[in-house]
Design a protein around this motif. Structure first.
Motif, PDB file in Angstrom:
ATOM      1  N   ILE A  58       0.887  -1.255   0.096  1.00  0.00           N
ATOM      2  CA  ILE A  58      -0.174   0.068   0.053  1.00  0.00           C
ATOM      3  C   ILE A  58       0.939   1.162  -0.001  1.00  0.00           C
ATOM      4  O   ILE A  58       2.157   1.154   0.237  1.00  0.00           O
ATOM      5  N   TRP A  59       0.202   2.488  -0.390  1.00  0.00           N
ATOM      6  CA  TRP A  59       0.697   3.669  -0.127  1.00  0.00           C
ATOM      7  C   TRP A  59       0.523   4.341   1.258  1.00  0.00           C
ATOM      8  O   TRP A  59      -0.770   4.510   1.471  1.00  0.00           O
ATOM      9  N   LEU A  60       1.314   4.668   1.983  1.00  0.00           N
ATOM     10  CA  LEU A  60       0.803   5.843   3.049  1.00  0.00           C
ATOM     11  C   LEU A  60       1.496   7.187   2.695  1.00  0.00           C
ATOM     12  O   LEU A  60       2.650   7.238   2.750  1.00  0.00           O
ATOM     13  N   CYS A  61       0.660   8.010   2.541  1.00  0.00           N
ATOM     14  CA  CYS A  61       1.046   9.525   2.173  1.00  0.00           C
ATOM     15  C   CYS A  61       0.667  10.344   2.894  1.00  0.00           C
ATOM     16  O   CYS A  61      -0.511  10.763   3.313  1.00  0.00           O
ATOM     17  N   ALA A  62       1.637  11.257   3.203  1.00  0.00           N
ATOM     18  CA  ALA A  62       1.498  12.242   4.079  1.00  0.00           C
ATOM     19  C   ALA A  62       1.418  13.836   3.385  1.00  0.00           C
ATOM     20  O   ALA A  62       2.268  14.073   2.405  1.00  0.00           O
ATOM     21  N   ASP A  63       0.211  14.228   3.468  1.00  0.00           N
ATOM     22  CA  ASP A  63      -0.315  15.360   2.693  1.00  0.00           C
ATOM     23  C   ASP A  63       0.315  16.673   3.281  1.00  0.00           C
ATOM     24  O   ASP A  63       0.850  16.786   4.511  1.00  0.00           O
ATOM     25  N   ASP A  64       0.340  17.576   2.650  1.00  0.00           N
ATOM     26  CA  ASP A  64       0.769  19.020   3.084  1.00  0.00           C
ATOM     27  C   ASP A  64       2.031  19.343   3.224  1.00  0.00           C
ATOM     28  O   ASP A  64       2.656  20.202   3.736  1.00  0.00           O
ATOM     29  N   TYR A  65       3.044  18.703   2.533  1.00  0.00           N
ATOM     30  CA  TYR A  65       4.446  18.720   2.825  1.00  0.00           C
ATOM     31  C   TYR A  65       4.591  20.415   2.225  1.00  0.00           C
ATOM     32  O   TYR A  65       4.199  20.661   1.156  1.00  0.00           O
ATOM     33  N   ALA A  66       5.550  21.271   2.672  1.00  0.00           N
ATOM     34  CA  ALA A  66       5.862  22.705   2.568  1.00  0.00           C
ATOM     35  C   ALA A  66       4.855  23.524   3.080  1.00  0.00           C
ATOM     36  O   ALA A  66       4.922  24.801   3.095  1.00  0.00           O
ATOM     37  N   ILE A  67       3.635  22.976   3.817  1.00  0.00           N
ATOM     38  CA  ILE A  67       2.518  23.994   4.608  1.00  0.00           C
ATOM     39  C   ILE A  67       3.279  24.691   5.790  1.00  0.00           C
ATOM     40  O   ILE A  67       3.175  25.829   5.833  1.00  0.00           O
ATOM     41  N   ALA A  68       4.337  24.222   6.336  1.00  0.00           N
ATOM     42  CA  ALA A  68       5.131  24.744   7.441  1.00  0.00           C
ATOM     43  C   ALA A  68       6.565  23.855   7.725  1.00  0.00           C
ATOM     44  O   ALA A  68       6.614  22.518   7.735  1.00  0.00           O
ATOM     45  N   PRO A  69       7.741  24.571   8.012  1.00  0.00           N
ATOM     46  CA  PRO A  69       8.753  23.977   8.084  1.00  0.00           C
ATOM     47  C   PRO A  69       8.922  23.012   9.097  1.00  0.00           C
ATOM     48  O   PRO A  69       9.316  21.595   9.018  1.00  0.00           O
ATOM     49  N   ALA A 118      12.804   9.118   6.015  1.00  0.00           N
ATOM     50  CA  ALA A 118      14.162   8.534   6.072  1.00  0.00           C
ATOM     51  C   ALA A 118      13.909   7.104   6.877  1.00  0.00           C
ATOM     52  O   ALA A 118      14.812   6.389   6.702  1.00  0.00           O
ATOM     53  N   ARG A 119      13.082   6.973   7.873  1.00  0.00           N
ATOM     54  CA  ARG A 119      12.867   5.925   8.593  1.00  0.00           C
ATOM     55  C   ARG A 119      12.239   4.681   8.099  1.00  0.00           C
ATOM     56  O   ARG A 119      11.948   3.708   8.451  1.00  0.00           O
ATOM     57  N   GLY A 120      11.606   4.940   6.829  1.00  0.00           N
ATOM     58  CA  GLY A 120      10.982   3.831   6.119  1.00  0.00           C
ATOM     59  C   GLY A 120       9.545   3.686   6.588  1.00  0.00           C
ATOM     60  O   GLY A 120       8.740   2.883   6.385  1.00  0.00           O
ATOM     61  N   ARG A 121       9.002   4.962   7.228  1.00  0.00           N
ATOM     62  CA  ARG A 121       7.703   4.768   7.850  1.00  0.00           C
ATOM     63  C   ARG A 121       6.529   5.496   6.798  1.00  0.00           C
ATOM     64  O   ARG A 121       5.285   5.355   7.377  1.00  0.00           O
ATOM     65  N   LEU A 122       7.164   6.146   5.909  1.00  0.00           N
ATOM     66  CA  LEU A 122       6.085   6.726   5.004  1.00  0.00           C
ATOM     67  C   LEU A 122       6.794   6.221   3.459  1.00  0.00           C
ATOM     68  O   LEU A 122       7.954   6.104   3.391  1.00  0.00           O
ATOM     69  N   ASN A 123       5.928   6.177   2.659  1.00  0.00           N
ATOM     70  CA  ASN A 123       6.436   6.017   1.246  1.00  0.00           C
ATOM     71  C   ASN A 123       5.996   6.893   0.244  1.00  0.00           C
ATOM     72  O   ASN A 123       5.877   6.894  -1.144  1.00  0.00           O
ATOM     73  N   ALA A 124       5.195   8.010   0.646  1.00  0.00           N
ATOM     74  CA  ALA A 124       4.614   9.268  -0.116  1.00  0.00           C
ATOM     75  C   ALA A 124       4.365  10.295   0.636  1.00  0.00           C
ATOM     76  O   ALA A 124       4.176  10.159   1.736  1.00  0.00           O
ATOM     77  N   THR A 125       4.664  11.536  -0.154  1.00  0.00           N
ATOM     78  CA  THR A 125       4.068  12.748   0.232  1.00  0.00           C
ATOM     79  C   THR A 125       3.691  13.603  -0.845  1.00  0.00           C
ATOM     80  O   THR A 125       4.304  13.640  -1.931  1.00  0.00           O
ATOM     81  N   SER A 126       2.851  14.379  -0.703  1.00  0.00           N
ATOM     82  CA  SER A 126       2.348  15.485  -1.662  1.00  0.00           C
ATOM     83  C   SER A 126       2.835  16.844  -1.084  1.00  0.00           C
ATOM     84  O   SER A 126       2.450  17.096  -0.013  1.00  0.00           O
ATOM     85  N   VAL A 127       3.242  17.579  -2.117  1.00  0.00           N
ATOM     86  CA  VAL A 127       3.784  18.867  -1.927  1.00  0.00           C
ATOM     87  C   VAL A 127       2.968  20.166  -2.280  1.00  0.00           C
ATOM     88  O   VAL A 127       2.341  20.231  -3.608  1.00  0.00           O
ATOM     89  N   MET A 128       2.866  21.034  -1.484  1.00  0.00           N
ATOM     90  CA  MET A 128       2.140  22.258  -1.673  1.00  0.00           C
ATOM     91  C   MET A 128       2.867  23.274  -2.439  1.00  0.00           C
ATOM     92  O   MET A 128       3.677  23.934  -1.793  1.00  0.00           O
TER      93      MET A 128
END
Length: 271
Positions: free
Chosen positions: A4-15, A26-36
């Motif tokens: 499956i894909w585990l996607c963290a939304d909202d990258y770049a919303i705040a540092p 880096a820990r291998g706990r997410l394999n996707a993120t989407s960038v604003m």
């Protein structure tokens, strides 16, 4: 095991949010993120994510938020989703400005990462709304035809969906979205999960395993892990729950939940 894909939304919303997302990748706990691409921190926060992208640590997507809705009401705060929904469902969004805004965000992504996004989705699911969905799919077809687009249809049975209005509404909106994507030859994820009511008292460790129930191979779970800083508090009402999600994904209970459900995070193919 199902991948499956585990996607963290909202990258770049705040540092502070970005630091947490990069740590989990880096820990291998997410394999996707989407960038604003329209977020204030986008220019400064994309280089460290691009470094992880070069190592193929995660799929990197574009998290669309049309500027019509993103423009601050005051002091850079995001306007309410209801305003965008009303305009979209009444089909009163600017027909000239909307495609230009979406194309500009795709171009910003390409300029920052040196390639098209792996996938495209929308902040608060605005890409499923009338007008926006047509322009989003058309722009992806032109600028990133190999990318997949996020549909938000659940794999849960109807008897459960009728008890969850938000998940049901997203599933209904996604039916037409999937048809339009297929007609253009664009890929979509087979199922979606991760919606909850954002109650501050939510016990996320008890909630997350439910997202994995019935999720097929290639299904996607949306999440919002992060740390909280002043910039985030000024932009978005979702704050402390991001810390809750981060602690869960960084801890020992999360991988056990994946194993118990018979799933694992998908690996990215080499470019």
């Amino acid at each position: 095991m199902r991948k499956i894909w585990l996607c963290a939304d909202d990258y770049a919303i705040a540092p502070a949010v970005d630091v947490a997302i990069r740590d989990l990748i880096a820990r291998g706990r997410l394999n996707a993120t989407s960038v604003m691409a329209v977020a204030p921190s986008f220019p400064s926060e994309t280089p460290p994510l691009a470094a992880l992208d070069a190592e193929r640590r995660a799929a990197i997507g574009l998290h669309l938020r049309p500027l019509t809705a993103f423009r601050p009401l005051c002091e850079r705060a995001f306007p309410p989703l209801a305003a965008m929904a009303r305009l979209a469902f009444l089909r009163r969004l600017d027909k000239t400005a909307l495609p230009r805004e979406i194309e500009a965000q795709l171009a910003q992504f390409v300029a920052a990462f040196g390639r098209a996004p792996d996938f495209v989705d929308g902040h608060q699911h605005v890409h499923l709304f009338p007008q926006i969905r047509e322009e989003t799919l058309a722009a992806v077809k032109r600028a990133a035809p190999a990318a997949w687009v996020r549909q938000c249809g659940s794999a849960l049975p109807l008897r459960i969906l009728f008890q969850d209005f938000k998940t049901l509404a997203l599933s209904v909106l996604s039916r037409g979205f999937r048809r339009r994507a297929a007609a253009l030859g664009l890929k979509t994820n087979p199922a979606f999960a991760g919606v909850y009511d954002l109650d501050p008292d939510t016990v996320f460790a008890a909630l997350f395993p439910r997202f994995l129930q019935g999720l097929p191979e290639g299904g996607l779970v949306m999440c919002h892990p992060g740390h909280v800083d002043a910039e985030l508090r000024g932009l978005d009402p979702l704050t402390d729950l991001r810390e809750t999600e981060y602690r869960y994904f960084a801890g020992d209970v999360f991988p056990r939940a994946l194993g118990a459900a018979g799933v694992r995070l998908a690996n990215l193919p080499p470019r």
